[in-house]
Design a protein around this motif. Structure first.
Motif, PDB file in Angstrom:
ATOM      1  N   TYR A   1      35.146 -29.500 -61.681  1.00 19.06           N
ATOM      2  CA  TYR A   1      36.041 -28.261 -61.997  1.00 19.06           C
ATOM      3  C   TYR A   1      37.053 -28.052 -60.885  1.00 19.06           C
ATOM      4  O   TYR A   1      36.713 -28.393 -59.744  1.00 19.06           O
TER       5      TYR A   1
ATOM      6  N   ARG B   1      38.045 -27.629 -50.577  1.00 13.69           N
ATOM      7  CA  ARG B   1      38.957 -26.786 -50.449  1.00 13.69           C
ATOM      8  C   ARG B   1      40.305 -27.890 -50.010  1.00 13.69           C
ATOM      9  O   ARG B   1      40.380 -28.294 -49.084  1.00 13.69           O
TER      10      ARG B   1
ATOM     11  N   MET C   1      40.698 -25.279 -54.961  1.00  7.09           N
ATOM     12  CA  MET C   1      39.106 -25.496 -54.864  1.00  7.09           C
ATOM     13  C   MET C   1      38.690 -26.298 -55.645  1.00  7.09           C
ATOM     14  O   MET C   1      38.636 -25.960 -57.108  1.00  7.09           O
TER      15      MET C   1
ATOM     16  N   GLN D   1      39.361 -24.613 -59.361  1.00  9.42           N
ATOM     17  CA  GLN D   1      39.221 -22.789 -59.319  1.00  9.42           C
ATOM     18  C   GLN D   1      40.301 -22.548 -58.789  1.00  9.42           C
ATOM     19  O   GLN D   1      40.414 -22.772 -57.341  1.00  9.42           O
TER      20      GLN D   1
ATOM     21  N   ARG E   1      34.358 -30.343 -47.278  1.00 12.86           N
ATOM     22  CA  ARG E   1      34.641 -28.802 -47.280  1.00 12.86           C
ATOM     23  C   ARG E   1      36.067 -28.422 -47.245  1.00 12.86           C
ATOM     24  O   ARG E   1      36.345 -27.604 -48.110  1.00 12.86           O
TER      25      ARG E   1
ATOM     26  N   ASN F   1      29.170 -26.872 -53.118  1.00 11.20           N
ATOM     27  CA  ASN F   1      29.804 -25.806 -52.047  1.00 11.20           C
ATOM     28  C   ASN F   1      31.488 -25.903 -52.235  1.00 11.20           C
ATOM     29  O   ASN F   1      32.030 -25.070 -51.581  1.00 11.20           O
TER      30      ASN F   1
ATOM     31  N   LEU G   1      35.209 -28.130 -57.473  1.00 12.37           N
ATOM     32  CA  LEU G   1      33.839 -27.838 -57.465  1.00 12.37           C
ATOM     33  C   LEU G   1      33.125 -28.823 -58.017  1.00 12.37           C
ATOM     34  O   LEU G   1      33.421 -29.271 -59.592  1.00 12.37           O
TER      35      LEU G   1
ATOM     36  N   GLY H   1      40.284 -18.663 -63.190  1.00 11.78           N
ATOM     37  CA  GLY H   1      38.703 -19.162 -63.391  1.00 11.78           C
ATOM     38  C   GLY H   1      38.501 -20.298 -63.060  1.00 11.78           C
ATOM     39  O   GLY H   1      39.115 -21.296 -62.259  1.00 11.78           O
ATOM     40  N   LEU H   2      37.396 -21.015 -63.720  1.00 15.08           N
ATOM     41  CA  LEU H   2      36.892 -22.337 -63.404  1.00 15.08           C
ATOM     42  C   LEU H   2      37.503 -23.019 -64.794  1.00 15.08           C
ATOM     43  O   LEU H   2      37.520 -22.871 -65.796  1.00 15.08           O
TER      44      LEU H   2
END
Lengths: 111, 118
Positions: free
Chosen positions: B35, B114, B88, B37, B9, B111, B90, B42-43
């Motif tokens: 991805y 980071r 972040m 973010q 995480r 989830n 994803l 945005g993504l």
């Protein structure tokens, strides 16, 4: 090239104050329009898929609708727990498996 | 329910380190995505894989590589971490659907990891 524009960027509502989020798109042959909810610090969570104009999907206080140019996410009598960022994505028929995402609408619902 | 699991995480790494981000999905999905973010951006798609050992560059592949040796696992590698890769990250997966015509399937996301590079 597929394009997605979401509006507004941010929306503040009072609890119980219904409203709509907009997702305008351009694609060459829509194969799917997707709505996601993202809570802070988490990954997006899938909400709805819409495939053709006139289609509607509902889940609790949320209702997604689709026309040939845009989709709306209607929020009826929102609660503070509906606060999140809502993302829209489209997938066109260009031959790729990759969807195009909008920047999202950040929704805050005050008690 | 589809489950997409990202191995960490939170991660803190130093500049120049080689960083591995792991992602596993349990629904036999053909497609997997990485991805990043960032606020206001945005993504952004880094890499995409539509089958084992197959990969395609996304919008921002520079400084990254990927590995997909098994269908359920998709790894993102930062060859030499830099501070501008603080973000972040994803991972997502989806069923293939059909590439031309037909309908497509939604992405299911993990989830996130980071990552901070200092």
């Amino acid at each position: 090239e597929d394009q997605v524009t979401q509006s507004p960027e941010a929306l503040r509502l009072q609890e119980g104050e219904s409203s709509s989020l907009n997702c305008s798109y351009t694609v060459s042959g829509l194969r799917g329009l997707f709505w996601y909810r993202q809570d802070p610090g988490k990954g997006p969570e899938f909400l709805f898929t819409l495939y053709s104009a006139g289609e509607e999907k509902e889940k609790e206080r949320l209702k997604a609708t689709l026309t040939k140019k845009e989709s709306f996410l209607h929020i009826t009598a929102p609660k503070p727990e509906d606060s999140a960022t809502y993302l829209c994505a489209v997938h066109g028929s260009g031959g790729s498996y990759i969807p195009t995402f909008g920047r999202g609408t950040s929704l805050i619902v005050h008690p | 329910d589809v489950k997409v699991t990202q191995s960490s995480r939170y991660l803190v790494k130093r500049t120049g380190e080689k960083v591995f981000l792991e992602c596993v999905q349990d629904m036999d999905h053909e497609n997997m995505f990485w991805y990043r973010q960032d606020p206001g951006l945005g993504l952004r798609l880094i890499y995409f894989s539509y089958d084992v050992k197959m990969k395609e560059k996304g919008d921002i592949p520079e400084g990254y590589s990927v590995s997909r040796e098994k269908k359920e696992r998709f790894s993102l590698i930062l060859e030499s971490a830099s501070t501008n890769q603080t973000s972040m990250y994803l991972c997502a997966s989806s069923l293939k659907g059909r590439a031309a015509g037909g309908i497509s399937k939604p992405l299911h996301f993990g989830n996130g990891t980071r990552l901070t590079v200092t």
